[in-house]
Design a protein around this motif. Sequence first.
Motif, PDB file in Angstrom:
ATOM      1  N   SER A 398      47.594  43.886  19.730  1.00 27.51           N
ATOM      2  CA  SER A 398      47.690  42.463  19.432  1.00 27.51           C
ATOM      3  C   SER A 398      47.266  42.231  17.986  1.00 27.51           C
ATOM      4  O   SER A 398      46.641  43.089  17.363  1.00 27.51           O
ATOM      5  CB  SER A 398      46.818  41.647  20.375  1.00 27.51           C
ATOM      6  OG  SER A 398      45.506  41.581  19.884  1.00 27.51           O
ATOM      7  N   GLY A 399      47.598  41.065  17.458  1.00 25.98           N
ATOM      8  CA  GLY A 399      47.248  40.768  16.077  1.00 25.98           C
ATOM      9  C   GLY A 399      47.878  41.805  15.162  1.00 25.98           C
ATOM     10  O   GLY A 399      49.078  42.067  15.228  1.00 25.98           O
ATOM     11  N   VAL A 403      43.872  46.471  12.785  1.00 21.29           N
ATOM     12  CA  VAL A 403      42.587  45.767  12.701  1.00 21.29           C
ATOM     13  C   VAL A 403      41.861  45.895  14.042  1.00 21.29           C
ATOM     14  O   VAL A 403      42.301  45.316  15.037  1.00 21.29           O
ATOM     15  CB  VAL A 403      42.814  44.279  12.351  1.00 21.29           C
ATOM     16  CG1 VAL A 403      41.488  43.527  12.346  1.00 21.29           C
ATOM     17  CG2 VAL A 403      43.484  44.149  10.993  1.00 21.29           C
ATOM     18  N   TYR A 404      40.778  46.656  14.048  1.00 19.11           N
ATOM     19  CA  TYR A 404      40.019  46.926  15.285  1.00 19.11           C
ATOM     20  C   TYR A 404      40.980  47.282  16.409  1.00 19.11           C
ATOM     21  O   TYR A 404      40.912  46.710  17.507  1.00 19.11           O
ATOM     22  CB  TYR A 404      39.172  45.732  15.709  1.00 19.11           C
ATOM     23  CG  TYR A 404      38.298  45.173  14.618  1.00 19.11           C
ATOM     24  CD1 TYR A 404      37.336  45.977  14.001  1.00 19.11           C
ATOM     25  CD2 TYR A 404      38.418  43.854  14.203  1.00 19.11           C
ATOM     26  CE1 TYR A 404      36.526  45.473  12.992  1.00 19.11           C
ATOM     27  CE2 TYR A 404      37.608  43.346  13.207  1.00 19.11           C
ATOM     28  CZ  TYR A 404      36.668  44.162  12.601  1.00 19.11           C
ATOM     29  OH  TYR A 404      35.873  43.664  11.615  1.00 19.11           O
ATOM     30  N   ALA A 405      41.909  48.187  16.150  1.00 23.88           N
ATOM     31  CA  ALA A 405      42.950  48.418  17.152  1.00 23.88           C
ATOM     32  C   ALA A 405      43.458  49.851  17.102  1.00 23.88           C
ATOM     33  O   ALA A 405      42.744  50.749  16.657  1.00 23.88           O
ATOM     34  CB  ALA A 405      44.063  47.399  16.972  1.00 23.88           C
ATOM     35  N   THR A 427      46.804  38.835  12.150  1.00 23.23           N
ATOM     36  CA  THR A 427      45.544  39.135  12.811  1.00 23.23           C
ATOM     37  C   THR A 427      44.818  37.843  13.206  1.00 23.23           C
ATOM     38  O   THR A 427      45.090  36.769  12.667  1.00 23.23           O
ATOM     39  CB  THR A 427      44.675  40.013  11.892  1.00 23.23           C
ATOM     40  OG1 THR A 427      43.518  40.437  12.620  1.00 23.23           O
ATOM     41  CG2 THR A 427      44.223  39.258  10.655  1.00 23.23           C
ATOM     42  N   ALA A 428      43.886  37.967  14.160  1.00 20.46           N
ATOM     43  CA  ALA A 428      43.232  36.783  14.732  1.00 20.46           C
ATOM     44  C   ALA A 428      42.572  35.918  13.659  1.00 20.46           C
ATOM     45  O   ALA A 428      42.624  34.692  13.735  1.00 20.46           O
ATOM     46  CB  ALA A 428      42.204  37.220  15.779  1.00 20.46           C
ATOM     47  N   ASN A 477      35.315  40.164  18.354  1.00 22.99           N
ATOM     48  CA  ASN A 477      34.539  40.634  19.510  1.00 22.99           C
ATOM     49  C   ASN A 477      33.153  39.983  19.520  1.00 22.99           C
ATOM     50  O   ASN A 477      32.130  40.672  19.592  1.00 22.99           O
ATOM     51  CB  ASN A 477      34.366  42.161  19.457  1.00 22.99           C
ATOM     52  CG  ASN A 477      35.705  42.887  19.458  1.00 22.99           C
ATOM     53  OD1 ASN A 477      36.537  42.675  20.318  1.00 22.99           O
ATOM     54  ND2 ASN A 477      35.901  43.724  18.459  1.00 22.99           N
ATOM     55  N   PRO A 478      33.082  38.663  19.448  1.00 23.52           N
ATOM     56  CA  PRO A 478      31.790  38.035  19.161  1.00 23.52           C
ATOM     57  C   PRO A 478      30.789  38.107  20.326  1.00 23.52           C
ATOM     58  O   PRO A 478      29.598  38.231  20.085  1.00 23.52           O
ATOM     59  CB  PRO A 478      32.155  36.578  18.866  1.00 23.52           C
ATOM     60  CG  PRO A 478      33.466  36.357  19.565  1.00 23.52           C
ATOM     61  CD  PRO A 478      34.178  37.669  19.535  1.00 23.52           C
ATOM     62  N   VAL A 507      37.664  29.537  17.409  1.00 27.43           N
ATOM     63  CA  VAL A 507      39.031  29.437  17.931  1.00 27.43           C
ATOM     64  C   VAL A 507      39.183  30.398  19.093  1.00 27.43           C
ATOM     65  O   VAL A 507      38.896  31.592  18.968  1.00 27.43           O
ATOM     66  CB  VAL A 507      40.080  29.748  16.843  1.00 27.43           C
ATOM     67  CG1 VAL A 507      41.488  29.662  17.438  1.00 27.43           C
ATOM     68  CG2 VAL A 507      39.941  28.778  15.677  1.00 27.43           C
ATOM     69  N   ALA A 510      43.921  31.831  20.070  1.00 25.78           N
ATOM     70  CA  ALA A 510      44.791  31.292  19.021  1.00 25.78           C
ATOM     71  C   ALA A 510      46.250  31.585  19.342  1.00 25.78           C
ATOM     72  O   ALA A 510      46.604  32.718  19.656  1.00 25.78           O
ATOM     73  CB  ALA A 510      44.428  31.928  17.681  1.00 25.78           C
ATOM     74  N   MET A 532      35.066  36.632  24.563  1.00 27.62           N
ATOM     75  CA  MET A 532      35.821  37.708  23.903  1.00 27.62           C
ATOM     76  C   MET A 532      37.232  37.296  23.490  1.00 27.62           C
ATOM     77  O   MET A 532      37.923  38.038  22.804  1.00 27.62           O
ATOM     78  CB  MET A 532      35.911  38.923  24.840  1.00 27.62           C
ATOM     79  CG  MET A 532      34.672  39.785  24.815  1.00 27.62           C
ATOM     80  SD  MET A 532      34.413  40.538  23.197  1.00 27.62           S
ATOM     81  CE  MET A 532      35.454  41.986  23.352  1.00 27.62           C
ATOM     82  N   THR A 534      37.742  34.900  21.613  1.00 22.03           N
ATOM     83  CA  THR A 534      37.422  33.951  20.551  1.00 22.03           C
ATOM     84  C   THR A 534      37.124  34.669  19.238  1.00 22.03           C
ATOM     85  O   THR A 534      36.590  35.783  19.248  1.00 22.03           O
ATOM     86  CB  THR A 534      36.152  33.167  20.973  1.00 22.03           C
ATOM     87  OG1 THR A 534      36.347  32.669  22.278  1.00 22.03           O
ATOM     88  CG2 THR A 534      35.832  32.049  20.023  1.00 22.03           C
ATOM     89  N   VAL A 535      37.459  34.030  18.133  1.00 28.10           N
ATOM     90  CA  VAL A 535      36.894  34.443  16.845  1.00 28.10           C
ATOM     91  C   VAL A 535      36.047  33.288  16.310  1.00 28.10           C
ATOM     92  O   VAL A 535      36.341  32.118  16.555  1.00 28.10           O
ATOM     93  CB  VAL A 535      37.951  34.835  15.784  1.00 28.10           C
ATOM     94  CG1 VAL A 535      38.447  36.251  15.979  1.00 28.10           C
ATOM     95  CG2 VAL A 535      39.087  33.849  15.718  1.00 28.10           C
TER      96      VAL A 535
END
Length: 567
Positions: A398-399, A403-405, A427-428, A477-478, A507, A510, A532, A534-535
């Motif tokens: 995704s995104g 990026v972190y993927a 990306t997110a 991944n907040p 958000v 998104a 998770m 959310t950003v």
Amino acid sequence: MIGLISATAAGAAARDRLAAAWPDRTRVYEGPVGEAVRAAFAECEQVVCFLATGAVVRLVAPLLGDKATDPGVVCVDEGGRFAVSLVGGHGGGANELAREVGGLLGAEPVVTTATDSVGLPGLDTLGLPFEGAVASVSRALLDGEPVALETELAWPLPALPTAPDGAYTIRLTDRAVAPGEHEVLLRPPSLVVGVGASKGAPVDEVLGLVEAALADAGLSARSVAELATVDAKAEEPGIVGAAARLGVPVVTYSAGELAEVAVPNPSDAPLAAVGTPSVAEAAALARGGELVVPKRKSRRADGQPAMATCAVVRRPGRGRLAVVGLGPGARDLLTPRARAELRRASVLVGLDQYVDQIRDLLRPGTRILESGLGAEEERARTAVAEARQGHAVALIGSGDAGVYAMASPALAEASDDIDVIGVPGVTAALAAGAILGAPLGHDHVSISLSDLHTPWEVIERRVRAAAEADLVVTFYNPRSRGRDWQLPKALAILAEHREPATPVGVVRNASRPDESSRLSTLAALDPATVDMMTVVTVGNTATRDIAGRMVTPRGYRWQDGSQEEAK
Ligand code: SAH
């Protein structure tokens, strides 16, 4: 070049929009429409007419020659509602052009080629030369009749909906066989012909040698990818001419590179002349493969010494791994390039929920290898292993898939025996930024708060550095059920350097159906409302809430009135 022709004011306005969007790709033809169409048809690879299809049919009918060489023609109606692929849908690229023009003008692309309209690959879009019963095999595919695919060597083809025991066959082969009555032959560029030639060797001698070598070995000249030789012979007319007649490029290597290649038949003559004990065999083998015709010499009718040598190597097909970012969720944030790569693949690897997002875009017959959360390394390994077997693989994320993927675990596994194509995605942080306003207007950083793979000390150090450097920070991944203290801790570190009123944008999902967003502040944000999906984007010391939107100014000088950065 794309020729543009219009007759009316509305047509000219649409034409000018295309010309402005593609200044280097388009040429406007003015003057009487008939002459303009004839000139554009002769001079351009593609033509867009802002005219009725009937008018264009009458004008181009006398000009039509061969579908392999005729330009693709697209018609756009007076109202700009439709971009119709009229002629040259595949060979002339009109189908693709209709989609592009449609995208630019907001017109509906109209494509009537059967294979495209039901999402099957036209056999002539597979990117390989083909011969045989194309019409009847395409029709069989369309009608859902079983079509067998026989591949004599691994090659990264897109998905084809084939069955093992069809009456129709698609055969991928580089051998000089004739197609059967219900058969299409696809010709992979699998053969490399190494050639050596003395100065002044005639084209006919080189070409005759190459053709005889291929014929004796039962190989098809249509599968020759390139002629390979030594640098010193790059301009040798006999080699250049033979390559031109075969329609392939000449590839050259230095004598030093060729001298390193182990060959079965080295000799002294080329060593003395160009500094390597083998030209033909070594050049053919330089990039690996299997020697299928060892060095042989030309035969001259006049009994004079041979002036040319050649050798043939079969190279295995290189698998293709496309690492494709799907964007944050909404279909219209999936890039056209990502969509094309999904349709280019025969194997799709991804997380099940992302596969669901794009399943309808895949070609029938695509093999789907989906797995659940947490199986990242296994997915990466699977994707690379499939590509190594010569398949066309799309690995999705995704995104942006980098990026972190999946991109980094996959490329960590990959070796240089496969081709890798990266397709960027939204990306997110960017998707969220657009929803929040303009939070990323100045220097910014993304930090993942997941401490599954990264020790918390490292994460904390980075948060502290971002805080001190006054960077806008987006947290990926907040917060999850088992990780609830990291976000408050990170926000507290930022609060040591920023006002309590600093805007914080949150958000969730998104661009997905249940998207939500809100603007809060460092002091007011309740971390418990974050999950998770959310950003969280925290502003810098200059970020403001302006009319409910989060805005980070471009710079302080700008606010002083300097226009230097005003781009
Ligand atoms: N490759 C992805 C990020 C994967 S990490 C990308 O480029 O966007 C997963 C985290 O990304 C989630 O925990 C969440 O913080 C964020 N994320 C991904 N998609 C999102 C979306 N549509 N809306 C909000 N956050 C998202």
